[in-house]
Design a protein around this motif. Structure first.
Motif, PDB file in Angstrom:
ATOM      1  N   SER A 203     -21.086  12.968  -5.418  1.00 54.27           N
ATOM      2  CA  SER A 203     -20.489  14.174  -4.834  1.00 54.27           C
ATOM      3  C   SER A 203     -19.764  14.969  -5.913  1.00 54.27           C
ATOM      4  CB  SER A 203     -19.501  13.811  -3.717  1.00 54.27           C
ATOM      5  OG  SER A 203     -18.895  14.964  -3.181  1.00 54.27           O
ATOM      6  N   SER A 204     -19.745  16.261  -5.722  1.00 56.24           N
ATOM      7  CA  SER A 204     -18.943  17.128  -6.581  1.00 56.24           C
ATOM      8  C   SER A 204     -18.034  18.010  -5.736  1.00 56.24           C
ATOM      9  CB  SER A 204     -19.865  18.003  -7.449  1.00 56.24           C
ATOM     10  OG  SER A 204     -20.757  18.746  -6.636  1.00 56.24           O
ATOM     11  N   ALA A 205     -17.844  17.616  -4.482  1.00 54.32           N
ATOM     12  CA  ALA A 205     -17.039  18.409  -3.553  1.00 54.32           C
ATOM     13  C   ALA A 205     -15.573  18.387  -3.958  1.00 54.32           C
ATOM     14  CB  ALA A 205     -17.184  17.873  -2.135  1.00 54.32           C
ATOM     15  N   ALA A 206     -14.914  19.514  -3.760  1.00 55.15           N
ATOM     16  CA  ALA A 206     -13.484  19.609  -4.031  1.00 55.15           C
ATOM     17  C   ALA A 206     -12.883  20.640  -3.075  1.00 55.15           C
ATOM     18  CB  ALA A 206     -13.245  20.019  -5.481  1.00 55.15           C
ATOM     19  N   PRO A 207     -11.672  20.423  -2.603  1.00 57.44           N
ATOM     20  CA  PRO A 207     -10.902  19.187  -2.822  1.00 57.44           C
ATOM     21  C   PRO A 207     -11.295  18.126  -1.792  1.00 57.44           C
ATOM     22  CG  PRO A 207      -9.563  20.760  -1.612  1.00 57.44           C
ATOM     23  CD  PRO A 207     -10.900  21.438  -1.875  1.00 57.44           C
ATOM     24  N   GLY A 208     -11.500  16.928  -2.259  1.00 58.02           N
ATOM     25  CA  GLY A 208     -11.833  15.820  -1.370  1.00 58.02           C
ATOM     26  C   GLY A 208     -13.314  15.759  -1.049  1.00 58.02           C
ATOM     27  N   VAL A 209     -13.897  14.564  -1.105  1.00 62.94           N
ATOM     28  CA  VAL A 209     -15.324  14.416  -0.818  1.00 62.94           C
ATOM     29  C   VAL A 209     -15.592  14.310   0.671  1.00 62.94           C
ATOM     30  CG1 VAL A 209     -15.724  13.289  -3.031  1.00 62.94           C
ATOM     31  CG2 VAL A 209     -15.274  11.882  -1.025  1.00 62.94           C
ATOM     32  N   GLY A 210     -14.568  14.107   1.482  1.00 60.38           N
ATOM     33  CA  GLY A 210     -14.760  13.982   2.921  1.00 60.38           C
ATOM     34  C   GLY A 210     -14.835  12.523   3.365  1.00 60.38           C
ATOM     35  N   THR A 211     -15.634  12.271   4.388  1.00 57.30           N
ATOM     36  CA  THR A 211     -15.700  10.951   5.020  1.00 57.30           C
ATOM     37  C   THR A 211     -17.080  10.332   4.841  1.00 57.30           C
ATOM     38  OG1 THR A 211     -14.164  11.774   6.712  1.00 57.30           O
ATOM     39  CG2 THR A 211     -15.265   9.674   7.153  1.00 57.30           C
ATOM     40  N   PRO A 212     -17.252   9.420   3.884  1.00 56.32           N
ATOM     41  CA  PRO A 212     -18.560   8.763   3.738  1.00 56.32           C
ATOM     42  C   PRO A 212     -18.971   7.993   4.994  1.00 56.32           C
ATOM     43  CG  PRO A 212     -17.262   8.471   1.741  1.00 56.32           C
ATOM     44  CD  PRO A 212     -16.352   9.065   2.772  1.00 56.32           C
ATOM     45  N   PHE A 213     -18.016   7.293   5.628  1.00 54.01           N
ATOM     46  CA  PHE A 213     -18.359   6.613   6.876  1.00 54.01           C
ATOM     47  C   PHE A 213     -17.133   6.448   7.749  1.00 54.01           C
ATOM     48  CE2 PHE A 213     -16.669   2.913   4.687  1.00 54.01           C
ATOM     49  CZ  PHE A 213     -16.151   2.117   5.701  1.00 54.01           C
ATOM     50  N   SER A 214     -17.370   6.316   9.039  1.00 52.18           N
ATOM     51  CA  SER A 214     -16.289   6.028   9.988  1.00 52.18           C
ATOM     52  C   SER A 214     -16.838   5.142  11.094  1.00 52.18           C
ATOM     53  CB  SER A 214     -15.711   7.320  10.578  1.00 52.18           C
ATOM     54  OG  SER A 214     -16.678   8.003  11.366  1.00 52.18           O
ATOM     55  N   TYR A 215     -16.024   4.186  11.507  1.00 52.05           N
ATOM     56  CA  TYR A 215     -16.380   3.290  12.608  1.00 52.05           C
ATOM     57  C   TYR A 215     -15.317   3.426  13.676  1.00 52.05           C
ATOM     58  CZ  TYR A 215     -17.164  -1.017  15.276  1.00 52.05           C
ATOM     59  OH  TYR A 215     -17.388  -1.924  16.290  1.00 52.05           O
ATOM     60  N   ALA A 216     -15.729   3.919  14.851  1.00 53.16           N
ATOM     61  CA  ALA A 216     -14.810   4.089  15.979  1.00 53.16           C
ATOM     62  C   ALA A 216     -15.130   3.032  17.033  1.00 53.16           C
ATOM     63  CB  ALA A 216     -14.946   5.481  16.577  1.00 53.16           C
ATOM     64  N   ALA A 217     -14.097   2.373  17.515  1.00 52.84           N
ATOM     65  CA  ALA A 217     -14.249   1.358  18.554  1.00 52.84           C
ATOM     66  C   ALA A 217     -13.622   1.865  19.849  1.00 52.84           C
ATOM     67  CB  ALA A 217     -13.590   0.046  18.120  1.00 52.84           C
ATOM     68  N   PRO A 218     -13.987   1.311  20.972  1.00 54.51           N
ATOM     69  CA  PRO A 218     -13.359   1.724  22.233  1.00 54.51           C
ATOM     70  C   PRO A 218     -11.837   1.603  22.159  1.00 54.51           C
ATOM     71  CG  PRO A 218     -15.273   0.349  22.677  1.00 54.51           C
ATOM     72  CD  PRO A 218     -15.056   0.308  21.202  1.00 54.51           C
ATOM     73  N   GLY A 219     -11.154   2.706  22.389  1.00 60.68           N
ATOM     74  CA  GLY A 219      -9.700   2.703  22.348  1.00 60.68           C
ATOM     75  C   GLY A 219      -9.105   2.963  20.981  1.00 60.68           C
ATOM     76  N   GLN A 220      -9.926   3.000  19.915  1.00 62.09           N
ATOM     77  CA  GLN A 220      -9.396   3.251  18.577  1.00 62.09           C
ATOM     78  C   GLN A 220     -10.456   3.986  17.750  1.00 62.09           C
ATOM     79  OE1 GLN A 220      -7.613   4.294  16.121  1.00 62.09           O
ATOM     80  NE2 GLN A 220      -6.129   2.619  16.412  1.00 62.09           N
ATOM     81  N   ALA A 221     -10.246   5.308  17.570  1.00 58.81           N
ATOM     82  CA  ALA A 221     -11.211   6.124  16.814  1.00 58.81           C
ATOM     83  C   ALA A 221     -11.178   5.787  15.328  1.00 58.81           C
ATOM     84  CB  ALA A 221     -10.925   7.607  17.026  1.00 58.81           C
ATOM     85  N   ASN A 222     -10.043   5.352  14.805  1.00 58.79           N
ATOM     86  CA  ASN A 222      -9.902   5.027  13.384  1.00 58.79           C
ATOM     87  C   ASN A 222      -9.861   3.514  13.171  1.00 58.79           C
ATOM     88  OD1 ASN A 222      -9.790   7.763  12.654  1.00 58.79           O
ATOM     89  ND2 ASN A 222      -7.583   7.842  12.976  1.00 58.79           N
TER      90      ASN A 222
END
Length: 432
Positions: free
Chosen positions: A262-281
Protein backbone atom coordinates in the motif's frame (compact mmCIF):
# COMPACT_ATOMS: atom_id res chain seq x y z
CA UNK A 1 -56.43 80.86 28.01
CA UNK A 2 -55.94 77.19 28.89
CA UNK A 3 -55.80 76.40 25.17
CA UNK A 4 -53.15 79.04 24.53
CA UNK A 5 -51.08 77.75 27.47
CA UNK A 6 -51.32 74.19 26.06
CA UNK A 7 -50.12 75.41 22.66
CA UNK A 8 -47.11 77.15 24.25
CA UNK A 9 -46.39 73.99 26.24
CA UNK A 10 -46.36 71.88 23.05
CA UNK A 11 -44.08 74.37 21.32
CA UNK A 12 -41.61 74.32 24.21
CA UNK A 13 -41.73 70.50 24.31
CA UNK A 14 -40.98 70.35 20.58
CA UNK A 15 -38.01 72.68 21.02
CA UNK A 16 -36.69 70.50 23.86
CA UNK A 17 -36.97 67.30 21.76
CA UNK A 18 -35.37 68.80 18.67
CA UNK A 19 -33.20 71.47 20.23
CA UNK A 20 -29.74 71.71 18.61
CA UNK A 21 -30.43 68.85 16.18
CA UNK A 22 -29.22 69.40 12.64
CA UNK A 23 -30.55 66.00 11.48
CA UNK A 24 -33.59 66.22 9.19
CA UNK A 25 -36.02 63.46 10.12
CA UNK A 26 -38.63 64.52 7.54
CA UNK A 27 -42.26 65.23 8.49
CA UNK A 28 -42.85 65.19 12.23
CA UNK A 29 -45.73 65.10 14.70
CA UNK A 30 -45.87 66.86 18.05
CA UNK A 31 -47.28 64.86 20.94
CA UNK A 32 -48.31 67.01 23.92
CA UNK A 33 -47.78 65.71 27.41
CA UNK A 34 -49.56 67.14 30.45
CA UNK A 35 -47.08 68.42 33.07
CA UNK A 36 -47.48 70.46 36.25
CA UNK A 37 -47.49 74.26 35.77
CA UNK A 38 -44.34 74.79 37.81
CA UNK A 39 -42.37 71.94 36.24
CA UNK A 40 -39.28 72.32 34.03
CA UNK A 41 -40.69 71.75 30.59
CA UNK A 42 -37.46 70.47 28.97
CA UNK A 43 -36.51 68.36 31.98
CA UNK A 44 -39.93 66.77 32.01
CA UNK A 45 -39.78 66.10 28.30
CA UNK A 46 -36.41 64.36 28.60
CA UNK A 47 -37.54 62.32 31.56
CA UNK A 48 -40.75 61.33 29.84
CA UNK A 49 -39.46 60.56 26.37
CA UNK A 50 -35.69 60.10 26.59
CA UNK A 51 -35.09 62.34 23.56
CA UNK A 52 -31.36 61.70 23.27
CA UNK A 53 -31.80 57.93 23.57
CA UNK A 54 -34.65 58.04 21.06
CA UNK A 55 -32.56 60.01 18.59
CA UNK A 56 -29.66 57.54 18.97
CA UNK A 57 -31.96 54.57 18.43
CA UNK A 58 -33.37 56.10 15.26
CA UNK A 59 -29.87 56.65 13.85
CA UNK A 60 -28.80 53.10 14.74
CA UNK A 61 -31.90 51.62 13.11
CA UNK A 62 -31.32 53.66 9.97
CA UNK A 63 -27.72 52.44 9.76
CA UNK A 64 -28.85 48.83 10.21
CA UNK A 65 -31.38 49.20 7.40
CA UNK A 66 -28.70 50.57 5.06
CA UNK A 67 -26.36 47.66 5.89
CA UNK A 68 -29.11 45.12 5.25
CA UNK A 69 -29.88 46.80 1.94
CA UNK A 70 -26.23 46.49 0.87
CA UNK A 71 -26.20 42.80 1.89
CA UNK A 72 -29.36 42.08 -0.10
CA UNK A 73 -27.94 43.78 -3.18
CA UNK A 74 -24.74 41.74 -2.86
CA UNK A 75 -26.70 38.50 -2.49
CA UNK A 76 -28.84 39.36 -5.50
CA UNK A 77 -25.69 39.84 -7.60
CA UNK A 78 -24.30 36.47 -6.43
CA UNK A 79 -27.59 34.72 -7.23
CA UNK A 80 -27.62 36.37 -10.68
CA UNK A 81 -24.11 35.08 -11.42
CA UNK A 82 -24.89 31.55 -10.22
CA UNK A 83 -28.12 31.50 -12.23
CA UNK A 84 -26.25 32.52 -15.37
CA UNK A 85 -23.63 29.78 -14.85
CA UNK A 86 -26.31 27.20 -14.10
CA UNK A 87 -28.19 28.15 -17.26
CA UNK A 88 -25.08 27.49 -19.35
CA UNK A 89 -24.62 24.05 -17.74
CA UNK A 90 -28.27 23.02 -17.92
CA UNK A 91 -28.28 22.99 -21.70
CA UNK A 92 -25.50 20.38 -21.57
CA UNK A 93 -26.88 18.24 -18.75
CA UNK A 94 -29.93 16.44 -20.16
CA UNK A 95 -28.80 12.92 -19.37
CA UNK A 96 -32.28 11.99 -18.15
CA UNK A 97 -33.95 10.44 -21.20
CA UNK A 98 -37.44 10.80 -19.69
CA UNK A 99 -37.25 14.59 -19.32
CA UNK A 100 -39.05 16.55 -22.03
CA UNK A 101 -40.12 13.66 -24.30
CA UNK A 102 -42.61 14.90 -26.90
CA UNK A 103 -46.19 13.67 -26.82
CA UNK A 104 -48.16 12.97 -30.02
CA UNK A 105 -50.90 15.36 -28.92
CA UNK A 106 -48.56 18.25 -28.28
CA UNK A 107 -46.97 19.56 -25.13
CA UNK A 108 -44.22 17.71 -23.27
CA UNK A 109 -44.28 14.53 -21.21
CA UNK A 110 -43.70 15.19 -17.52
CA UNK A 111 -40.67 13.37 -16.08
CA UNK A 112 -41.33 10.51 -13.68
CA UNK A 113 -41.35 11.26 -9.96
CA UNK A 114 -37.87 11.47 -8.52
CA UNK A 115 -36.24 12.30 -11.92
CA UNK A 116 -34.24 15.48 -12.34
CA UNK A 117 -35.93 18.05 -14.58
CA UNK A 118 -34.49 20.78 -16.78
CA UNK A 119 -33.71 23.69 -14.52
CA UNK A 120 -32.91 21.48 -11.56
CA UNK A 121 -29.37 22.32 -10.33
CA UNK A 122 -28.82 18.66 -9.42
CA UNK A 123 -28.71 17.75 -13.13
CA UNK A 124 -25.28 19.32 -13.42
CA UNK A 125 -24.13 17.31 -10.44
CA UNK A 126 -25.57 14.15 -12.01
CA UNK A 127 -23.56 14.71 -15.19
CA UNK A 128 -20.36 15.24 -13.22
CA UNK A 129 -21.00 12.12 -11.15
CA UNK A 130 -21.63 10.07 -14.30
CA UNK A 131 -18.31 11.17 -15.77
CA UNK A 132 -16.58 10.42 -12.49
CA UNK A 133 -18.03 6.90 -12.45
CA UNK A 134 -16.86 6.33 -16.02
CA UNK A 135 -13.39 7.48 -15.05
CA UNK A 136 -13.29 5.07 -12.08
CA UNK A 137 -14.49 2.23 -14.30
CA UNK A 138 -11.73 2.97 -16.79
CA UNK A 139 -9.15 2.99 -14.03
CA UNK A 140 -10.38 -0.37 -12.76
CA UNK A 141 -10.18 -1.85 -16.26
CA UNK A 142 -6.67 -0.47 -16.72
CA UNK A 143 -5.60 -2.10 -13.47
CA UNK A 144 -6.99 -5.43 -14.59
CA UNK A 145 -5.25 -5.05 -17.94
CA UNK A 146 -1.94 -4.47 -16.17
CA UNK A 147 -2.48 -7.76 -14.37
CA UNK A 148 -3.09 -9.50 -17.69
CA UNK A 149 0.15 -7.98 -18.94
CA UNK A 150 1.98 -9.52 -16.00
CA UNK A 151 0.40 -12.86 -16.83
CA UNK A 152 1.33 -12.53 -20.49
CA UNK A 153 4.98 -12.02 -19.56
CA UNK A 154 4.91 -15.40 -17.84
CA UNK A 155 2.98 -17.04 -20.69
CA UNK A 156 4.08 -15.01 -23.68
CA UNK A 157 2.53 -15.68 -27.08
CA UNK A 158 1.69 -13.62 -30.13
CA UNK A 159 -2.03 -14.11 -29.50
CA UNK A 160 -1.80 -12.88 -25.90
CA UNK A 161 0.22 -9.84 -26.94
CA UNK A 162 -2.19 -8.94 -29.71
CA UNK A 163 -5.15 -9.17 -27.32
CA UNK A 164 -3.31 -7.00 -24.83
CA UNK A 165 -2.57 -4.38 -27.51
CA UNK A 166 -6.19 -4.41 -28.67
CA UNK A 167 -7.54 -3.92 -25.15
CA UNK A 168 -5.06 -1.15 -24.43
CA UNK A 169 -6.10 0.61 -27.64
CA UNK A 170 -9.78 0.40 -26.66
CA UNK A 171 -9.09 1.80 -23.19
CA UNK A 172 -7.10 4.69 -24.65
CA UNK A 173 -9.95 5.45 -27.05
CA UNK A 174 -12.49 5.44 -24.23
CA UNK A 175 -10.33 7.78 -22.16
CA UNK A 176 -10.23 10.22 -25.07
CA UNK A 177 -14.02 10.09 -25.36
CA UNK A 178 -14.51 10.79 -21.65
CA UNK A 179 -11.98 13.64 -21.75
CA UNK A 180 -13.73 15.11 -24.80
CA UNK A 181 -17.05 14.96 -22.95
CA UNK A 182 -15.58 16.74 -19.95
CA UNK A 183 -14.21 19.50 -22.19
CA UNK A 184 -17.58 19.87 -23.91
CA UNK A 185 -19.34 20.33 -20.57
CA UNK A 186 -16.80 22.91 -19.43
CA UNK A 187 -17.09 24.89 -22.70
CA UNK A 188 -20.89 24.73 -22.77
CA UNK A 189 -21.11 22.83 -26.07
CA UNK A 190 -23.24 19.89 -27.11
CA UNK A 191 -26.92 19.16 -26.56
CA UNK A 192 -29.42 16.67 -25.17
CA UNK A 193 -29.29 14.35 -28.19
CA UNK A 194 -25.49 14.34 -28.29
CA UNK A 195 -25.37 13.64 -24.53
CA UNK A 196 -27.62 10.57 -24.80
CA UNK A 197 -25.91 9.13 -27.87
CA UNK A 198 -22.40 9.69 -26.55
CA UNK A 199 -23.21 8.20 -23.15
CA UNK A 200 -24.76 5.12 -24.78
CA UNK A 201 -21.72 4.70 -27.00
CA UNK A 202 -19.27 4.90 -24.08
CA UNK A 203 -21.31 2.56 -21.88
CA UNK A 204 -21.59 0.02 -24.69
CA UNK A 205 -17.85 0.06 -25.25
CA UNK A 206 -17.18 -0.27 -21.51
CA UNK A 207 -19.53 -3.24 -21.24
CA UNK A 208 -17.86 -5.00 -24.16
CA UNK A 209 -14.39 -4.31 -22.79
CA UNK A 210 -15.36 -5.49 -19.31
CA UNK A 211 -16.73 -8.76 -20.68
CA UNK A 212 -13.60 -9.43 -22.73
CA UNK A 213 -11.26 -8.77 -19.80
CA UNK A 214 -13.42 -10.97 -17.58
CA UNK A 215 -13.12 -13.82 -20.08
CA UNK A 216 -9.34 -13.45 -20.16
CA UNK A 217 -9.17 -13.32 -16.37
CA UNK A 218 -11.28 -16.45 -16.13
CA UNK A 219 -8.85 -18.31 -18.37
CA UNK A 220 -5.96 -16.97 -16.29
CA UNK A 221 -7.61 -18.09 -13.01
CA UNK A 222 -8.23 -21.58 -14.34
CA UNK A 223 -4.53 -22.00 -15.10
CA UNK A 224 -3.08 -20.88 -11.73
CA UNK A 225 -2.78 -22.66 -8.39
CA UNK A 226 -5.50 -21.93 -5.86
CA UNK A 227 -3.28 -19.88 -3.53
CA UNK A 228 -1.32 -17.90 -6.16
CA UNK A 229 -3.55 -14.86 -6.20
CA UNK A 230 -3.92 -11.46 -4.60
CA UNK A 231 -6.76 -9.03 -3.93
CA UNK A 232 -6.70 -5.39 -5.02
CA UNK A 233 -8.65 -2.55 -3.43
CA UNK A 234 -7.75 0.49 -5.57
CA UNK A 235 -10.25 2.97 -4.13
CA UNK A 236 -11.19 4.12 -0.64
CA UNK A 237 -14.90 3.28 -0.67
CA UNK A 238 -17.52 1.77 1.63
CA UNK A 239 -18.56 -0.91 -0.85
CA UNK A 240 -15.32 -2.55 -2.10
CA UNK A 241 -14.35 -5.57 0.00
CA UNK A 242 -13.82 -9.33 0.13
CA UNK A 243 -15.49 -11.83 2.41
CA UNK A 244 -13.98 -15.05 3.73
CA UNK A 245 -16.60 -17.77 3.35
CA UNK A 246 -15.54 -19.49 6.57
CA UNK A 247 -15.96 -18.19 10.12
CA UNK A 248 -13.60 -18.59 13.06
CA UNK A 249 -13.94 -21.09 15.89
CA UNK A 250 -13.48 -20.14 19.51
CA UNK A 251 -9.76 -19.48 19.93
CA UNK A 252 -7.55 -19.00 22.98
CA UNK A 253 -4.53 -18.14 20.84
CA UNK A 254 -3.95 -17.19 17.22
CA UNK A 255 -1.47 -16.08 14.58
CA UNK A 256 -2.58 -13.96 11.62
CA UNK A 257 -0.19 -13.47 8.70
CA UNK A 258 -0.49 -11.82 5.28
CA UNK A 259 1.32 -9.99 2.51
CA UNK A 260 0.39 -6.30 2.09
CA UNK A 261 1.26 -3.57 -0.36
CA UNK A 262 0.00 0.00 0.00
CA UNK A 263 1.00 3.59 -0.53
CA UNK A 264 -2.14 5.09 0.99
CA UNK A 265 -1.78 8.09 3.28
CA UNK A 266 -2.68 8.90 5.89
CA UNK A 267 -3.25 5.36 7.09
CA UNK A 268 -3.62 2.22 4.98
CA UNK A 269 -7.08 1.46 6.39
CA UNK A 270 -8.36 -1.93 7.54
CA UNK A 271 -6.73 -5.02 6.00
CA UNK A 272 -9.17 -7.27 7.86
CA UNK A 273 -11.89 -7.23 10.49
CA UNK A 274 -13.71 -10.02 12.30
CA UNK A 275 -17.07 -9.16 13.86
CA UNK A 276 -18.80 -11.58 16.20
CA UNK A 277 -22.39 -11.50 17.46
CA UNK A 278 -22.54 -8.74 20.06
CA UNK A 279 -19.03 -7.42 19.32
CA UNK A 280 -18.19 -5.70 16.00
CA UNK A 281 -14.52 -5.25 17.01
CA UNK A 282 -13.80 -8.80 18.06
CA UNK A 283 -10.56 -8.95 16.04
CA UNK A 284 -9.42 -6.06 13.81
CA UNK A 285 -6.21 -4.82 12.20
CA UNK A 286 -6.52 -1.15 11.30
CA UNK A 287 -4.37 1.84 10.41
CA UNK A 288 -6.27 5.13 10.19
CA UNK A 289 -5.24 8.77 10.08
CA UNK A 290 -1.73 9.46 11.32
CA UNK A 291 -2.01 6.83 14.07
CA UNK A 292 0.17 3.68 14.14
CA UNK A 293 -1.47 0.46 13.02
CA UNK A 294 -3.56 -1.08 15.77
CA UNK A 295 -4.67 -4.55 16.74
CA UNK A 296 -8.12 -4.65 18.37
CA UNK A 297 -9.35 -7.65 20.36
CA UNK A 298 -12.75 -7.31 22.01
CA UNK A 299 -12.41 -3.55 21.50
CA UNK A 300 -9.10 -3.45 23.43
CA UNK A 301 -6.18 -1.86 21.57
CA UNK A 302 -2.47 -2.53 21.06
CA UNK A 303 -0.38 -0.20 18.89
CA UNK A 304 1.83 -2.04 16.39
CA UNK A 305 5.20 -0.95 14.96
CA UNK A 306 4.35 -1.67 11.31
CA UNK A 307 5.50 0.72 8.58
CA UNK A 308 4.07 -0.58 5.32
CA UNK A 309 2.66 2.31 3.26
CA UNK A 310 5.76 2.72 1.08
CA UNK A 311 4.31 1.05 -2.01
CA UNK A 312 6.30 -2.16 -1.49
CA UNK A 313 5.23 -5.66 -0.53
CA UNK A 314 5.64 -6.51 3.16
CA UNK A 315 4.94 -9.69 5.09
CA UNK A 316 3.35 -9.09 8.51
CA UNK A 317 2.30 -11.43 11.31
CA UNK A 318 0.61 -10.89 14.68
CA UNK A 319 0.49 -13.55 17.41
CA UNK A 320 -1.62 -13.49 20.59
CA UNK A 321 -2.50 -15.72 23.52
CA UNK A 322 -5.37 -15.21 25.92
CA UNK A 323 -3.13 -15.93 28.90
CA UNK A 324 -2.02 -12.47 30.09
CA UNK A 325 -2.98 -11.08 26.64
CA UNK A 326 0.58 -11.47 25.33
CA UNK A 327 1.12 -10.35 21.69
CA UNK A 328 3.99 -10.13 19.21
CA UNK A 329 4.26 -8.28 15.88
CA UNK A 330 6.52 -9.33 12.98
CA UNK A 331 7.35 -7.42 9.79
CA UNK A 332 9.28 -9.13 6.98
CA UNK A 333 10.20 -12.04 9.26
CA UNK A 334 11.60 -9.93 12.11
CA UNK A 335 9.89 -9.24 15.42
CA UNK A 336 9.41 -5.50 15.81
CA UNK A 337 7.25 -5.25 18.91
CA UNK A 338 5.49 -7.11 21.70
CA UNK A 339 3.35 -6.49 24.73
CA UNK A 340 0.83 -7.95 27.13
CA UNK A 341 -2.50 -7.30 28.82
CA UNK A 342 -4.35 -7.17 25.50
CA UNK A 343 -7.82 -8.56 26.27
CA UNK A 344 -6.39 -11.14 28.70
CA UNK A 345 -8.41 -14.31 29.29
CA UNK A 346 -10.91 -13.36 26.59
CA UNK A 347 -11.35 -16.12 23.99
CA UNK A 348 -12.05 -15.08 20.39
CA UNK A 349 -15.77 -15.64 19.85
CA UNK A 350 -17.00 -18.02 17.13
CA UNK A 351 -19.70 -17.69 14.46
CA UNK A 352 -18.65 -14.23 13.27
CA UNK A 353 -18.01 -12.63 9.87
CA UNK A 354 -14.48 -12.19 8.49
CA UNK A 355 -14.07 -9.33 6.00
CA UNK A 356 -10.99 -8.19 4.08
CA UNK A 357 -10.61 -4.52 3.19
CA UNK A 358 -13.25 -2.98 5.46
CA UNK A 359 -13.90 -2.31 9.16
CA UNK A 360 -17.28 -3.58 10.36
CA UNK A 361 -19.51 -1.51 12.61
CA UNK A 362 -22.21 -4.15 12.45
CA UNK A 363 -22.06 -7.87 11.78
CA UNK A 364 -21.03 -8.08 8.12
CA UNK A 365 -21.63 -4.40 7.33
CA UNK A 366 -21.62 -0.82 8.57
CA UNK A 367 -18.56 0.04 6.46
CA UNK A 368 -16.94 3.49 6.61
CA UNK A 369 -14.97 4.64 3.55
CA UNK A 370 -12.47 6.52 5.71
CA UNK A 371 -11.41 3.21 7.30
CA UNK A 372 -11.26 1.17 4.09
CA UNK A 373 -8.04 -0.54 3.08
CA UNK A 374 -6.38 0.82 -0.07
CA UNK A 375 -3.79 -1.44 -1.64
CA UNK A 376 -3.17 -5.11 -2.33
CA UNK A 377 -3.40 -8.14 -0.05
CA UNK A 378 -2.38 -11.79 -0.41
CA UNK A 379 -1.71 -15.01 1.53
CA UNK A 380 -4.03 -14.21 4.42
CA UNK A 381 -3.71 -17.16 6.85
CA UNK A 382 -4.89 -17.78 10.42
CA UNK A 383 -3.71 -20.42 12.91
CA UNK A 384 -5.25 -21.25 16.29
CA UNK A 385 -1.87 -21.17 17.99
CA UNK A 386 1.15 -18.92 18.38
CA UNK A 387 3.70 -19.54 15.61
CA UNK A 388 7.38 -19.63 16.53
CA UNK A 389 9.79 -16.97 15.22
CA UNK A 390 11.26 -19.60 12.90
CA UNK A 391 7.87 -20.45 11.41
CA UNK A 392 7.14 -16.77 10.84
CA UNK A 393 10.53 -16.33 9.14
CA UNK A 394 9.81 -19.28 6.82
CA UNK A 395 6.59 -17.60 5.73
CA UNK A 396 8.27 -14.24 5.11
CA UNK A 397 11.06 -15.83 3.03
CA UNK A 398 8.75 -18.21 1.11
CA UNK A 399 10.57 -21.25 2.43
CA UNK A 400 9.41 -24.66 1.27
CA UNK A 401 8.75 -25.35 4.96
CA UNK A 402 6.17 -22.54 5.17
CA UNK A 403 2.85 -23.62 6.60
CA UNK A 404 -0.69 -22.81 5.53
CA UNK A 405 -3.19 -21.65 8.14
CA UNK A 406 -5.02 -24.46 9.92
CA UNK A 407 -8.06 -22.23 10.61
CA UNK A 408 -8.09 -20.03 7.48
CA UNK A 409 -5.87 -21.07 4.57
CA UNK A 410 -5.42 -18.73 1.60
CA UNK A 411 -7.37 -20.32 -1.25
CA UNK A 412 -9.31 -18.70 -4.06
CA UNK A 413 -12.52 -20.71 -3.58
CA UNK A 414 -12.70 -19.43 0.02
CA UNK A 415 -12.78 -15.72 -0.96
CA UNK A 416 -15.73 -13.82 -2.39
CA UNK A 417 -15.20 -10.28 -3.71
CA UNK A 418 -17.63 -7.34 -3.90
CA UNK A 419 -17.89 -3.78 -5.18
CA UNK A 420 -15.12 -3.84 -7.77
CA UNK A 421 -12.35 -5.52 -5.78
CA UNK A 422 -10.28 -7.71 -8.12
CA UNK A 423 -8.19 -10.89 -8.04
CA UNK A 424 -5.09 -11.64 -10.04
CA UNK A 425 -2.01 -13.80 -10.02
CA UNK A 426 0.50 -13.30 -7.21
CA UNK A 427 3.84 -14.95 -6.53
CA UNK A 428 5.14 -14.22 -3.02
CA UNK A 429 8.81 -13.18 -2.78
CA UNK A 430 8.85 -12.47 -6.55
CA UNK A 431 7.00 -9.18 -6.35
CA UNK A 432 8.53 -5.75 -6.05
Amino acid sequence: MPAARAARTCALLALCLLGGAAQDFGPTRFICTSVPADADMCGAAVAAGGAEELRGSVLQLRETVLQQKETILSQKETIRELTAKLGRCESQSTLDAGAGEARPGGGRKQPAAGKHTLGDPSRTTQAAETLSQLGQTLQSLKTRLENLEQYSRLNSSSQTNSLKDLLQSKIDDLERQVLSRVNSLEEGKGGPKNDTEERAKIESALTSLHQRISELEKGQKDSRPGDKFQLAFPLRTNYMYAKVKRSLPEMYAFTVCMWLKSSAAPGVGTPFSYAAPGQANELVLIGWGSNPMELLINDKVAKLPFVINDGKWHHICVTWTTRDGVWEAYQDGTQGGNGENLAPYHPIKPQGVLVLGQEQDTLGGGFDATQAFVGELAHFNIWDRKLTPGEVYNLATCSSKALAGNVIAWAEPHIEIFGGATKWTFEACRQE
